[in-house]
Design a protein around this motif. Structure first.
Motif, mmCIF file in Angstrom:
data_model
loop_
_atom_site.group_PDB
_atom_site.id
_atom_site.type_symbol
_atom_site.label_atom_id
_atom_site.label_comp_id
_atom_site.label_asym_id
_atom_site.label_seq_id
_atom_site.Cartn_x
_atom_site.Cartn_y
_atom_site.Cartn_z
ATOM 1 N N HIS A 85 10.112 6.490 22.112
ATOM 2 C CA HIS A 85 10.890 5.893 21.032
ATOM 3 C C HIS A 85 10.960 6.836 19.837
ATOM 4 C CE1 HIS A 85 9.333 2.495 23.435
ATOM 5 N NE2 HIS A 85 10.567 2.061 23.255
ATOM 6 N N TYR A 86 11.754 6.444 18.856
ATOM 7 C CA TYR A 86 11.847 7.181 17.601
ATOM 8 C C TYR A 86 11.322 6.326 16.465
ATOM 9 C CZ TYR A 86 14.414 10.715 20.040
ATOM 10 O OH TYR A 86 14.755 11.707 20.916
ATOM 11 N N GLU A 87 10.840 7.005 15.424
ATOM 12 C CA GLU A 87 10.228 6.335 14.285
ATOM 13 C C GLU A 87 10.923 6.748 12.998
ATOM 14 O OE1 GLU A 87 5.808 5.943 12.263
ATOM 15 O OE2 GLU A 87 6.189 7.618 13.597
ATOM 16 N N ALA A 88 11.202 5.765 12.148
ATOM 17 C CA ALA A 88 11.681 6.040 10.798
ATOM 18 C C ALA A 88 10.462 6.067 9.887
ATOM 19 C CB ALA A 88 12.650 4.958 10.345
ATOM 20 N N SER A 89 10.412 7.061 9.032
ATOM 21 C CA SER A 89 9.277 7.211 8.131
ATOM 22 C C SER A 89 9.792 7.608 6.757
ATOM 23 C CB SER A 89 8.342 8.291 8.682
ATOM 24 O OG SER A 89 7.243 8.473 7.834
ATOM 25 N N TYR A 90 9.150 7.098 5.720
ATOM 26 C CA TYR A 90 9.552 7.454 4.368
ATOM 27 C C TYR A 90 8.323 7.607 3.486
ATOM 28 C CZ TYR A 90 8.885 2.441 3.762
ATOM 29 O OH TYR A 90 8.360 1.179 3.767
ATOM 30 N N GLU A 91 8.447 8.499 2.525
ATOM 31 C CA GLU A 91 7.407 8.738 1.526
ATOM 32 C C GLU A 91 8.108 8.866 0.191
ATOM 33 O OE1 GLU A 91 4.881 12.095 2.544
ATOM 34 O OE2 GLU A 91 5.462 11.815 4.636
ATOM 35 N N LEU A 92 7.740 8.010 -0.751
ATOM 36 C CA LEU A 92 8.348 8.033 -2.076
ATOM 37 C C LEU A 92 7.319 8.405 -3.124
ATOM 38 C CD1 LEU A 92 10.414 4.712 -1.942
ATOM 39 C CD2 LEU A 92 11.064 6.989 -1.171
ATOM 40 N N ARG A 93 7.763 9.097 -4.152
ATOM 41 C CA ARG A 93 6.874 9.387 -5.272
ATOM 42 C C ARG A 93 6.503 8.064 -5.947
ATOM 43 N NH1 ARG A 93 9.872 13.488 -8.784
ATOM 44 N NH2 ARG A 93 8.071 13.137 -10.123
ATOM 45 N N PRO A 94 5.253 7.913 -6.371
ATOM 46 C CA PRO A 94 4.781 6.629 -6.916
ATOM 47 C C PRO A 94 5.630 6.064 -8.048
ATOM 48 C CG PRO A 94 2.925 8.071 -6.524
ATOM 49 C CD PRO A 94 4.169 8.888 -6.277
#
Length: 122
Positions: free
Chosen positions: A40-49
């Motif tokens: 499968h594929y995964e969506a991932s996100y990282e945002l600045r606080p």
């Protein structure tokens, strides 16, 4: 929409830099990559606080999910977060993802969510 400055490559990996539309301030990163099961594929996100709690996560994830399911033609996409990360869980549920399983990774309990492409009638 804050999702632009696309630095995308064809699957299996797609990555984007996310910038604030008005100021071009760096908001974070988002990606579509193979999930750990290599199926499968995964969506991932990282945002600045400083961008947490302002709706960016929801808008970014919605855009990436639509792109994944319709532009890339994936049938489903996963997302994984720490069980104790209530804010990310709320985002995953808000965009329509459903709880799939709970696992231990990186020494922490993780929850796995999935969004399947809706069936279309013929």
């Amino acid at each position: 929409m804050p999702v632009h400055d696309i630095l995308s490559v064809q699957l299996p990996d797609s990555y984007w830099v996310v910038r604030q539309k008005e100021t071009h301030a760096f908001v974070g990163l988002v990606s579509i990559t193979p999930y750990r099961d290599s199926i499968h594929y995964e969506a991932s996100y990282e945002l600045r606080p400083e961008f947490w709690g302002k709706g960016y996560g929801t808008e970014i994830l919605e855009s990436v999910l639509v792109y994944s399911l319709y532009a890339l033609g994936l049938e489903e996409i996963y997302a994984e977060t720490q069980k104790k990360n209530a804010a990310s869980i709320r985002i995953l549920e808000k965009v329509g993802m459903r709880f799939l399983s709970q696992i231990e990774r990186f020494g922490e309990q993780q929850v796995v969510y999935c969004l399947k492409k809706p069936l279309t009638s013929v």
